[in-house]
Design a protein around this motif. Structure first.
Motif, short mmCIF file in Angstrom:
data_model
loop_
_atom_site.label_atom_id
_atom_site.label_comp_id
_atom_site.label_asym_id
_atom_site.label_seq_id
_atom_site.Cartn_x
_atom_site.Cartn_y
_atom_site.Cartn_z
N UNK A 182 0.82 -1.21 0.00
CA UNK A 182 0.00 0.00 0.00
C UNK A 182 0.86 1.26 0.00
N UNK A 183 1.88 1.26 0.87
CA UNK A 183 2.74 2.44 0.99
C UNK A 183 3.50 2.68 -0.32
N UNK A 184 4.05 1.59 -0.87
CA UNK A 184 4.85 1.70 -2.09
C UNK A 184 3.98 2.12 -3.26
N UNK A 185 2.75 1.62 -3.30
CA UNK A 185 1.86 1.97 -4.40
C UNK A 185 1.37 3.40 -4.27
N UNK A 186 1.44 3.93 -3.05
CA UNK A 186 1.13 5.33 -2.79
C UNK A 186 -0.27 5.74 -3.22
N UNK A 187 -1.22 4.84 -3.10
CA UNK A 187 -2.60 5.20 -3.40
C UNK A 187 -3.09 4.60 -4.69
#
Ligand code: GDP
Length: 367
Positions: A182-187
């Motif tokens: 989730x964090x890496x995909x940033x939304x």
């Protein structure tokens, strides 16, 4: 049909009986033209990883695989169950690869815990267990604490290499990986995870910016944890959900504390002193006289002293006694997966009781 079906995603043999184990697919999904296991299904459609249970041999195979890679190994442990979630001998398997040690579930420790001291404690414990990590970090995968920092640190020390994430079951590895995704995909950007080709060990690959991968490996079960001896319902009671409130008891010699009906702590000798119990807040502690303790357990286990509940008492292993004479200051007596009791000054003579099969150990105090 009676012949073996295989998942089109990972190739595993499909089974419909054991949810949570490799190859599980709901019976209803078998009608489809192409059969995909539930794990691959969730991965494909939700970018979400699920943990599966593995045999010890499978896990050894994974560890051997690690040694042949040129990678950064990220080892996740549960800070509430440090020893129970330690993977023994990992340092022998990883070869020359650096290991980053991450302590998860830091949200469970009292807010007053000195984090730097805790990190130093982890370094020392790791060294005693044969592992010298390149760095030690604390996170809460569930609360999202320290995740951004961990990602930055991972990126710094991996130096363009792949990353393998390892950990026992229940340390929160899936929660961590899902956070990372989730964090890496940033939304909005969906990053697509996939299975590592050519393995049946269910390793999952998450693409990194430079074409390298972060690989999620399945977790191994540690058989010496309390979790394996209680029902699902009781597991909810013994697993801390929130910050643990330390419970302090002023004990006289020959006094006993019961932790529900799961474990027992006898203070035998060493003068009046205080001990601090770190357990899930939902576990009730009963104090009694040592001479009355056996009788109390006999009479009230499964009722006043629970979990385990009355109907689970039959299956519950007998309590085994472990005796300690504490020669150093500030020691923890650890009941693997349940919590620990801190005894401050040296010279205490104590006995700890845990269900047969559950580890009890002594360590320098964590807090
Ligand atoms: P895995 O078996 O290692 O993949 O572990 P899971 O991700 O399934 O998590 C195991 C349990 O630990 C679940 O009940 C999670 O809710 C819980 N958990 C995971 N991360 C944290 C955390 O940071 N703090 C707390 N308190 N619980 C966590």
């Amino acid at each position: 049909s009676s012949q073996n079906e295989h998942c089109i995603g990972c190739g595993v043999t499909i089974q419909t009986d054991k949810p949570g184990e490799l190859g599980y697919t709901p019976r209803s999904a078998l009608e489809k033209e192409e059969i995909i296991c539930q794990r691959c299904f969730r991965l494909r459609h939700y970018n979400e990883v699920q943990d599966v249970e593995l045999s010890d041999q499978d896990f050894l195979d994974i560890l051997h695989t690690l040694g042949k890679t040129n990678s950064l190994v990220v080892k996740i442990i549960d800070i509430f169950d440090f020893n129970g979630s330690w993977i023994p001998g990992l340092h022998r398997f990883v070869g020359k690869n650096p290991v980053l040690l991450i302590g998860n579930k830091v949200d469970l420790l009292p807010k007053s815990t000195n984090k730097n001291k805790l990190i130093n404690w982890m370094k020392l414990q790791a060294k005693e267990l044969g592992l010298i990590p390149v760095d030690v970090l604390l996170v809460s995968a569930e609360k999202g604490l320290g995740i951004q920092e961990a990602l930055v640190e991972i990126d710094r020390i991996r130096q363009g290499k792949d990353v393998y994430v390892v950990g026992c079951t229940n340390v929160g590895k899936s929660t961590f990986i899902n956070r990372v995704i989730k964090t890496a995909a940033g939304g909005d950007d969906v990053i697509t995870t996939s299975h590592v080709p050519g393995t049946t060990l269910d390793m999952i690959e998450i693409p990194l910016d430079d074409g390298k991968s972060l690989v999620d490996t399945p977790g191994i079960i540690n058989h010496h944890q309390m979790a394996h001896y209680v029902s699902k319902k009781d597991l909810k009671v013994i697993t801390p959900k929130k910050e643990i409130k330390p419970r302090v008891y002023q004990l006289n010699e020959n006094q006993t504390l019961f932790f529900g009906g799961l474990a027992r702590f006898d203070y035998i000798k060493g003068g009046r002193r205080s001990v601090i119990c770190y357990l899930a807040n939902s576990i009730e502690i009963h104090r009694t006289k040592l001479e009355k303790a056996d009788q109390l357990y006999e009479k009230h286990a499964g009722e006043m002293l629970q979990p385990p509940s009355r109907d689970e008492l039959q299956k519950f292993p007998e309590l085994v006694r472990h005796e300690f004479k504490l020669k150093s200051d500030k020691m923890d007596i650890v009941f693997s997966g349940l919590g620990w009791v801190t005894v401050k000054e040296q010279g205490a003579h104590v006995a700890a009781y845990a269900p047969k099969g559950v580890s009890v150990l002594l360590r320098p105090s964590l807090i």
